[in-house]
Design a protein around this motif. Structure first.
Motif, short mmCIF file in Angstrom:
data_model
loop_
_atom_site.label_atom_id
_atom_site.label_comp_id
_atom_site.label_asym_id
_atom_site.label_seq_id
_atom_site.Cartn_x
_atom_site.Cartn_y
_atom_site.Cartn_z
N LEU A 122 7.70 2.43 -7.15
CA LEU A 122 7.12 1.86 -6.01
C LEU A 122 5.74 1.37 -5.89
CD1 LEU A 122 8.03 5.03 -3.65
CD2 LEU A 122 9.39 3.10 -4.21
N ALA A 123 5.59 0.34 -4.97
CA ALA A 123 4.14 -0.01 -4.71
C ALA A 123 3.84 0.31 -3.37
CB ALA A 123 4.25 -1.61 -4.85
N GLU A 124 2.75 0.58 -3.04
CA GLU A 124 2.16 1.18 -1.64
C GLU A 124 1.52 0.03 -1.03
OE1 GLU A 124 -0.87 4.55 0.03
OE2 GLU A 124 0.08 4.87 -1.83
N LEU A 125 1.96 -0.41 0.24
CA LEU A 125 1.61 -1.59 0.65
C LEU A 125 0.76 -1.33 2.05
CD1 LEU A 125 4.89 -3.52 0.85
CD2 LEU A 125 3.34 -3.61 -0.88
N PRO A 126 -0.01 -2.17 2.63
CA PRO A 126 -0.79 -1.91 3.59
C PRO A 126 -0.14 -1.48 5.03
CG PRO A 126 -1.55 -4.15 2.60
CD PRO A 126 -0.30 -3.53 1.93
N GLY A 127 -0.67 -0.80 5.82
CA GLY A 127 0.08 -0.38 6.89
C GLY A 127 1.01 0.71 6.73
N GLY A 128 0.80 1.53 5.57
CA GLY A 128 1.82 2.68 5.28
C GLY A 128 3.24 2.05 5.01
N HIS A 129 3.30 0.84 4.46
CA HIS A 129 4.52 0.33 4.01
C HIS A 129 4.85 0.55 2.39
CE1 HIS A 129 6.04 -1.08 7.65
NE2 HIS A 129 4.91 -1.72 7.91
N TRP A 130 5.91 0.38 1.86
CA TRP A 130 6.35 0.46 0.65
C TRP A 130 7.40 -0.63 -0.01
CZ3 TRP A 130 4.46 4.70 -1.97
CH2 TRP A 130 3.87 5.82 -1.15
N ALA A 131 7.13 -0.81 -1.29
CA ALA A 131 8.17 -1.83 -1.68
C ALA A 131 8.87 -1.27 -3.18
CB ALA A 131 7.57 -3.18 -2.14
N GLY A 132 10.01 -1.25 -3.23
CA GLY A 132 10.62 -0.87 -4.33
C GLY A 132 10.43 -1.75 -5.52
N ILE A 133 10.20 -1.64 -6.83
CA ILE A 133 10.07 -2.05 -7.99
C ILE A 133 11.07 -2.49 -8.68
CG2 ILE A 133 8.65 -2.66 -10.10
CD1 ILE A 133 7.11 -3.10 -7.30
N ASP A 134 11.91 -1.19 -9.12
CA ASP A 134 12.94 -1.22 -9.75
C ASP A 134 14.26 -2.11 -9.35
OD1 ASP A 134 15.12 -0.68 -11.71
OD2 ASP A 134 14.64 1.49 -11.65
N THR A 135 14.54 -3.27 -10.04
CA THR A 135 15.67 -3.77 -9.33
C THR A 135 16.92 -3.34 -9.76
OG1 THR A 135 15.87 -5.13 -11.70
CG2 THR A 135 14.43 -6.04 -9.82
N ALA A 136 17.03 -2.42 -10.22
CA ALA A 136 18.52 -1.41 -10.62
C ALA A 136 18.75 -0.52 -9.27
CB ALA A 136 18.56 -0.83 -12.00
N VAL A 137 17.70 -0.17 -8.39
CA VAL A 137 17.81 0.82 -7.33
C VAL A 137 18.97 0.26 -6.39
CG1 VAL A 137 16.63 1.77 -5.37
CG2 VAL A 137 15.51 2.05 -7.65
#
Length: 240
Positions: free
Chosen positions: A69-84
């Motif tokens: 995961l990457a932690e984004l501004p505003g309490g948001h998230w991005a998933g990094i693993d493209t297999a997920v």
């Protein structure tokens, strides 16, 4: 989909050689993590980015951490693993939690089709046409709340669109399912400026009868779950 072990936080030092990332953990240790993402990762590989890693003690793996995961501004998230995305879509299909595909009881992953390809999922049910489902990971955001795909040129992705079109011509259902692995997006469009050929292939497939769907994700340090559908503009190749 739940992560197998609790994630540990750190700060990204650099992502390099596509599949490697150096991270300084909160403990002060500097480690190298596996980055399961061959894409450009625009906006998700900046030095100092808050990241979350999944540790493992598997002796078969060369690296003891995977970047999840990457932690984004505003309490948001991005998933990094493209297999997920494939894993969360499989869970949703088996639970019949995707309304548009809930009628199908048999879910088969990685079935050969087309020209030397494997469809992500082949769905079947007596009395219904088989449904060929391709899944694409989406985590590019450049403007407003738009999620965009792709983040780099993908000839393979364009080929998949053509192969899905061929399945429609043979009397089957075909679905391109885009999964937005970030929580700060509410809409989806194609990044036609990055890959005009893919945008054109999308419009051809849409005209041929391929069903285009997009779902967001609920993301936390515990795991990733498929969430609500996101709108896709009727015509996307001209969107810039």
């Amino acid at each position: 989909m739940r992560f197998q072990t609790p994630l540990v936080p750190g700060r990204l030092i650099r992502r390099y050689k596509r599949f490697l990332a150096d991270v300084e953990l909160d403990s002060g240790d500097v480690i190298t993590a596996h980055c399961a993402n061959p894409g450009a990762m625009l906006g998700l590989k900046d030095e100092g980015l808050r990241v979350w890693l999944e540790p493992n003690d598997d002796p078969r793996r060369k690296l003891n951490y995977g970047w999840r995961l990457a932690e984004l501004p505003g309490g948001h998230w991005a998933g990094i693993d493209t297999a997920v995305p494939n894993r969360v879509v499989k869970e949703a299909l088996l639970a019949r939690a995707l309304p548009a595909l809930a009628a199908y009881g048999t879910v088969r992953p990685e079935v050969k089709y087309g020209q030397k390809s494997r469809v992500d999922f082949l769905l079947s049910e007596p009395g219904l046409p088989d449904a060929y489902v391709e899944v694409k990971n989406v985590h590019l955001r450049r403007d407003g709340d738009w999620a965009e795909f792709p983040d780099s040129v993908t000839t393979r992705g364009a080929r998949h669109l053509q192969e899905l079109s061929d399945m429609v011509a043979q009397g089957h259902r075909a679905v391109m399912l885009y999964v937005v692995q970030r929580t700060d997006c509410a809409r989806f469009r194609l990044a036609g400026d990055i890959d005009p050929a893919y945008a054109a292939a999308f419009d051809r497939a849409l005209t041929a009868g391929v069903e285009m769907m997009c779902h967001g994700c609920t993301i936390s340090q515990d795991g990733v779950i498929l969430a609500e559908m996101l709108p896709i503009p009727a015509v996307t190749a001209d969107v810039t």
